[in-house]
Design a protein around this motif. Structure first.
Motif, PDB file in Angstrom:
ATOM      1  N   CYS A  54       0.821  -1.228   0.000  1.00  0.00           N
ATOM      2  CA  CYS A  54       0.000   0.000   0.000  1.00  0.00           C
ATOM      3  C   CYS A  54       0.851   1.273   0.000  1.00  0.00           C
ATOM      4  O   CYS A  54       0.495   2.255  -0.633  1.00  0.00           O
ATOM      5  CB  CYS A  54      -0.960   0.001   1.179  1.00  0.00           C
ATOM      6  N   ARG A  55       1.978   1.244   0.713  1.00  0.00           N
ATOM      7  CA  ARG A  55       2.804   2.465   0.782  1.00  0.00           C
ATOM      8  C   ARG A  55       3.511   2.734  -0.552  1.00  0.00           C
ATOM      9  O   ARG A  55       3.997   3.825  -0.789  1.00  0.00           O
ATOM     10  CB  ARG A  55       3.863   2.411   1.896  1.00  0.00           C
ATOM     11  N   LYS A  56       3.581   1.712  -1.407  1.00  0.00           N
ATOM     12  CA  LYS A  56       4.266   1.868  -2.703  1.00  0.00           C
ATOM     13  C   LYS A  56       3.276   2.140  -3.839  1.00  0.00           C
ATOM     14  O   LYS A  56       3.664   2.247  -4.996  1.00  0.00           O
ATOM     15  CB  LYS A  56       5.039   0.577  -3.043  1.00  0.00           C
ATOM     16  N   CYS A  57       2.016   2.193  -3.501  1.00  0.00           N
ATOM     17  CA  CYS A  57       0.950   2.225  -4.518  1.00  0.00           C
ATOM     18  C   CYS A  57       0.290   3.608  -4.557  1.00  0.00           C
ATOM     19  O   CYS A  57       0.270   4.326  -3.560  1.00  0.00           O
ATOM     20  CB  CYS A  57      -0.081   1.169  -4.134  1.00  0.00           C
ATOM     21  N   SER A  58      -0.255   3.966  -5.712  1.00  0.00           N
ATOM     22  CA  SER A  58      -0.967   5.249  -5.773  1.00  0.00           C
ATOM     23  C   SER A  58      -2.441   5.077  -6.082  1.00  0.00           C
ATOM     24  O   SER A  58      -3.140   6.051  -6.342  1.00  0.00           O
ATOM     25  CB  SER A  58      -0.328   6.188  -6.796  1.00  0.00           C
ATOM     26  N   ALA A  59      -2.942   3.832  -6.020  1.00  0.00           N
ATOM     27  CA  ALA A  59      -4.375   3.653  -6.280  1.00  0.00           C
ATOM     28  C   ALA A  59      -5.237   4.575  -5.420  1.00  0.00           C
ATOM     29  O   ALA A  59      -6.196   5.156  -5.921  1.00  0.00           O
ATOM     30  CB  ALA A  59      -4.767   2.193  -6.071  1.00  0.00           C
ATOM     31  N   PRO A  60      -4.919   4.756  -4.127  1.00  0.00           N
ATOM     32  CA  PRO A  60      -5.837   5.558  -3.306  1.00  0.00           C
ATOM     33  C   PRO A  60      -5.699   7.067  -3.462  1.00  0.00           C
ATOM     34  O   PRO A  60      -6.482   7.808  -2.878  1.00  0.00           O
ATOM     35  CB  PRO A  60      -5.495   5.139  -1.871  1.00  0.00           C
ATOM     36  N   ILE A  61      -4.715   7.529  -4.212  1.00  0.00           N
ATOM     37  CA  ILE A  61      -4.477   8.981  -4.291  1.00  0.00           C
ATOM     38  C   ILE A  61      -5.310   9.606  -5.414  1.00  0.00           C
ATOM     39  O   ILE A  61      -5.241   9.140  -6.556  1.00  0.00           O
ATOM     40  CB  ILE A  61      -2.993   9.305  -4.586  1.00  0.00           C
ATOM     41  N   PRO A  62      -6.073  10.645  -5.112  1.00  0.00           N
ATOM     42  CA  PRO A  62      -6.775  11.334  -6.203  1.00  0.00           C
ATOM     43  C   PRO A  62      -5.755  11.998  -7.144  1.00  0.00           C
ATOM     44  O   PRO A  62      -5.217  13.053  -6.848  1.00  0.00           O
ATOM     45  CB  PRO A  62      -7.639  12.382  -5.481  1.00  0.00           C
ATOM     46  N   LEU A  63      -5.470  11.331  -8.242  1.00  0.00           N
ATOM     47  CA  LEU A  63      -4.516  11.827  -9.240  1.00  0.00           C
ATOM     48  C   LEU A  63      -5.227  11.967 -10.576  1.00  0.00           C
ATOM     49  O   LEU A  63      -6.171  11.220 -10.850  1.00  0.00           O
ATOM     50  CB  LEU A  63      -3.370  10.825  -9.434  1.00  0.00           C
ATOM     51  N   PRO A  64      -4.758  12.859 -11.429  1.00  0.00           N
ATOM     52  CA  PRO A  64      -5.375  12.942 -12.753  1.00  0.00           C
ATOM     53  C   PRO A  64      -5.204  11.616 -13.503  1.00  0.00           C
ATOM     54  O   PRO A  64      -4.159  10.981 -13.410  1.00  0.00           O
ATOM     55  CB  PRO A  64      -4.573  14.050 -13.450  1.00  0.00           C
ATOM     56  N   HIS A  65      -6.264  11.210 -14.203  1.00  0.00           N
ATOM     57  CA  HIS A  65      -6.178   9.957 -14.946  1.00  0.00           C
ATOM     58  C   HIS A  65      -5.294  10.151 -16.181  1.00  0.00           C
ATOM     59  O   HIS A  65      -5.035  11.269 -16.610  1.00  0.00           O
ATOM     60  CB  HIS A  65      -7.575   9.504 -15.371  1.00  0.00           C
ATOM     61  N   GLU A  66      -4.835   9.025 -16.731  1.00  0.00           N
ATOM     62  CA  GLU A  66      -4.004   9.080 -17.932  1.00  0.00           C
ATOM     63  C   GLU A  66      -4.534   8.093 -18.958  1.00  0.00           C
ATOM     64  O   GLU A  66      -5.163   7.094 -18.602  1.00  0.00           O
ATOM     65  CB  GLU A  66      -2.551   8.736 -17.559  1.00  0.00           C
ATOM     66  N   SER A  67      -4.264   8.354 -20.225  1.00  0.00           N
ATOM     67  CA  SER A  67      -4.721   7.445 -21.270  1.00  0.00           C
ATOM     68  C   SER A  67      -4.013   6.103 -21.121  1.00  0.00           C
ATOM     69  O   SER A  67      -2.843   6.050 -20.744  1.00  0.00           O
ATOM     70  CB  SER A  67      -4.393   8.040 -22.641  1.00  0.00           C
ATOM     71  N   ASP A  68      -4.729   5.028 -21.441  1.00  0.00           N
ATOM     72  CA  ASP A  68      -4.084   3.708 -21.406  1.00  0.00           C
ATOM     73  C   ASP A  68      -3.214   3.480 -22.646  1.00  0.00           C
ATOM     74  O   ASP A  68      -2.524   2.467 -22.744  1.00  0.00           O
ATOM     75  CB  ASP A  68      -5.125   2.589 -21.256  1.00  0.00           C
ATOM     76  N   GLY A  69      -3.262   4.427 -23.595  1.00  0.00           N
ATOM     77  CA  GLY A  69      -2.442   4.310 -24.808  1.00  0.00           C
ATOM     78  C   GLY A  69      -2.932   3.213 -25.744  1.00  0.00           C
ATOM     79  O   GLY A  69      -2.144   2.654 -26.500  1.00  0.00           O
ATOM     80  N   PHE A  70      -4.262   2.935 -25.674  1.00  0.00           N
ATOM     81  CA  PHE A  70      -4.860   1.895 -26.532  1.00  0.00           C
ATOM     82  C   PHE A  70      -4.058   0.589 -26.453  1.00  0.00           C
ATOM     83  O   PHE A  70      -3.834  -0.076 -27.460  1.00  0.00           O
ATOM     84  CB  PHE A  70      -4.968   2.381 -27.977  1.00  0.00           C
ATOM     85  N   GLY A  71      -3.618   0.273 -25.253  1.00  0.00           N
ATOM     86  CA  GLY A  71      -2.895  -0.992 -25.056  1.00  0.00           C
ATOM     87  C   GLY A  71      -1.534  -1.023 -25.713  1.00  0.00           C
ATOM     88  O   GLY A  71      -0.958  -2.093 -25.916  1.00  0.00           O
ATOM     89  N   GLY A  72      -1.019   0.148 -26.079  1.00  0.00           N
ATOM     90  CA  GLY A  72       0.300   0.206 -26.722  1.00  0.00           C
ATOM     91  C   GLY A  72       0.209   0.204 -28.238  1.00  0.00           C
ATOM     92  O   GLY A  72       1.229   0.104 -28.923  1.00  0.00           O
TER      93      GLY A  72
END
Lengths: 299, 197
Positions: free
Chosen positions: A202-220
């Motif tokens: 959990c301390r290494k993760c940013s799932a819980p932080i309200p951050l701006p979303h980013e494009s998934d890049g159409f899977g690359g």
């Protein structure tokens, strides 16, 4: 956080290999030097361990159809779970070849199909919360109320049972202590049994932080995708992550105040980044901008 | 795509019916009335409920996760340890009910009316009250992380000993509504164009 018995699904993650290369993948695809493939004995044991679980058993990857023994795995699911208790997630690998097998064993509403050909958004997941959230009490609160744990699923990987599907992937990426033994009823344990995992992941993760979303890049499909990571995670990942070694990352070096967190939380709906659910390639075609056959450019 | 329900309740009145430990997930319930019915430990997950009234019913540890309720009335019902996570209530009405330790996590109340009751020790994190009316309600010892009231009307509502971190009250009309200092509210946002007292 909620007890695992309350979850709608616990995943059996049969592989973390995937043909796609999304930015900020929840399974950290692209980072791993060697993906895992769960052996059939572990698949059986994983399903058996969920006896009595009131929710569904998820057949999950990576992309499950990258597993060379996926047909045998589906047979095990069919033998050991009721039809309405199983659910499959696929990113559409060889869909035309595999769909008859899927329809034979899964109800259409329990097939989740996402080939990432429609515009998709992902939450950055490799920003260590302690690197960016100034208020430590707030950081703890964010972790204790993480949307992934409260709205998504727990999972089983070859390393054991985990309280959170993203934590399970992080454990593999960061060479963590592993999950709890895959024994009958492991999911009935209180959250205290998973404290070790929480401390690592959990301390290494940013799932819980309200951050701006980013494009998934159409899977690359449109080119190499970059993951957003923070400084302390960069220090760990530079040695072990293929994606970081290839330079496919960007560093987030910001300190968020409580006011920033409020501001970011306004448009933050990480569990609802897609406003549709597809159950097949045909379903997905209404929303797609790229053909699923488009070559994946990111490696 | 929606799975057809095996359990259909349509146009009937059920009085003193025992649904204890019944497993009726994916039920379709329409134009029914349930009076003095016992739903203890019953499973009604992912149900669709329309134009239905529940009166004096017991929902002890009943599972209604991910269900949809439209034009539904709950009157004088007991909810203890009930699971409503990720459900949606539209134009629905909770009146004079007992609500204790209920999981309303991620539940969306839209154009609904909640009145004359205390919500005790319940989980309301990420739940939303949109265009809804809350009248004479006390939220006590509730977990309300990222709770949101949007264009809601709050009259004589009291928040006490609850966790309101990252909650938002936006464009609400408030009358005799108190957010006590005993609440945990590490960060909270209040922006009401129509501020009452």
């Amino acid at each position: 956080m909620r007890d695992l018995a309350e979850m709608h699904t616990i995943h059996v993650e049969v592989t973390n290999a995937c043909h796609l290369r999304c930015a900020n993948c929840t399974r950290h695809v692209g980072h791993h030097k060697k993906p895992f493939f769960m052996d059939l004995e572990t698949v059986e044991r994983a399903i058996d361990s969920l006896e009595g679980f009131p929710g569904r058993v998820g057949l999950m990857g990576g992309e499950p159809f990258m597993h060379p023994q996926i047909k045998e795995i589906i047979e095990i699911f069919a033998k050991k779970t009721e039809r309405r208790k199983r659910h499959i997630w696929t990113a559409g690998f060889k869909w035309e070849e595999n769909k008859d097998l899927i329809y034979e064993h899964f109800d259409e509403d329990y097939i989740t199909y996402n080939d990432h050909t429609a515009p998709g958004k992902h939450q950055p997941l490799l920003v260590a919360i302690d690197d960016v959230v100034e208020d430590k009490e707030l950081a703890d609160e964010l972790i204790n109320n993480c949307w992934v744990q409260e709205q998504w699923s727990a999972s089983i990987t070859p390393k054991g049972g985990f309280f959170c599907e993203v934590a399970a992937s992080l454990d593999y990426l960061l060479d963590g202590p592993g999950g709890v033994p895959i024994e009958k009823g492991w999911w009935k344990q209180s959250l205290d049994a998973f404290k070790n995992q929480m401390a690592t992941s959990c301390r290494k993760c940013s799932a819980p932080i309200p951050l701006p979303h980013e494009s998934d890049g159409f899977g690359g499909r449109t080119g190499p995708t970059k993951d957003t990571i923070s400084k302390s995670n960069y220090e760990i990942l530079k040695e072990r992550s293929l994606k970081v070694q290839k330079g496919n990352y960007k560093i987030l070096n910001t300190k968020f105040t409580n006011e920033d967190i409020i501001k970011n939380s306004f448009s933050w709906t990480p569990s609802r980044y897609r406003d549709f659910i597809s159950h097949s390639s045909e379903d997905s075609s209404k929303h797609r901008l790229l053909s699923p056959e488009t070559k994946i450019k990111a490696r | 795509m929606e799975k057809k329900s095996k359990h259909i309740f349509e146009g009937k009145i059920y009085t003193d019916e025992n649904f204890k430990e019944a497993v009726k997930n994916f039920s379709f319930i329409s134009k029914c009335k349930f009076i003095n019915c016992d739903f203890t430990f019953a499973y009604f997950k992912e149900a669709k409920v329309f134009e239905t009234e529940f009166e004096n019913c017991n929902f002890y540890k009943t599972h209604w996760e991910a269900s949809g309720f439209k034009d539904v009335i709950f009157k004088n019902c007991t909810f203890e340890g009930t699971f409503y996570s990720s459900s949606k209530f539209i134009n629905s009405h909770f009146k004079e009910c007992y609500i204790n330790s209920v999981k309303f996590r991620g539940t969306h109340f839209k154009e609904s009316l909640i009145e004359n009751l205390e919500i005790l020790k319940s989980e309301m994190s990420r739940s939303i009250f949109e265009n809804s009316k809350l009248n004479k309600i006390t939220f006590s010892k509730c977990k309300m992380f990222m709770f949101m009231c949007l264009n809601a009307n709050l009259s004589e509502v009291e928040f006490k000993d609850s966790n309101l971190t990252l909650s938002k009250f936006l464009d609400c009309e408030k009358k005799n509504t108190v957010i006590h200092e005993t609440n945990k509210q590490l960060c909270m946002f209040v922006k009401n164009n129509k501020v009452g007292s």
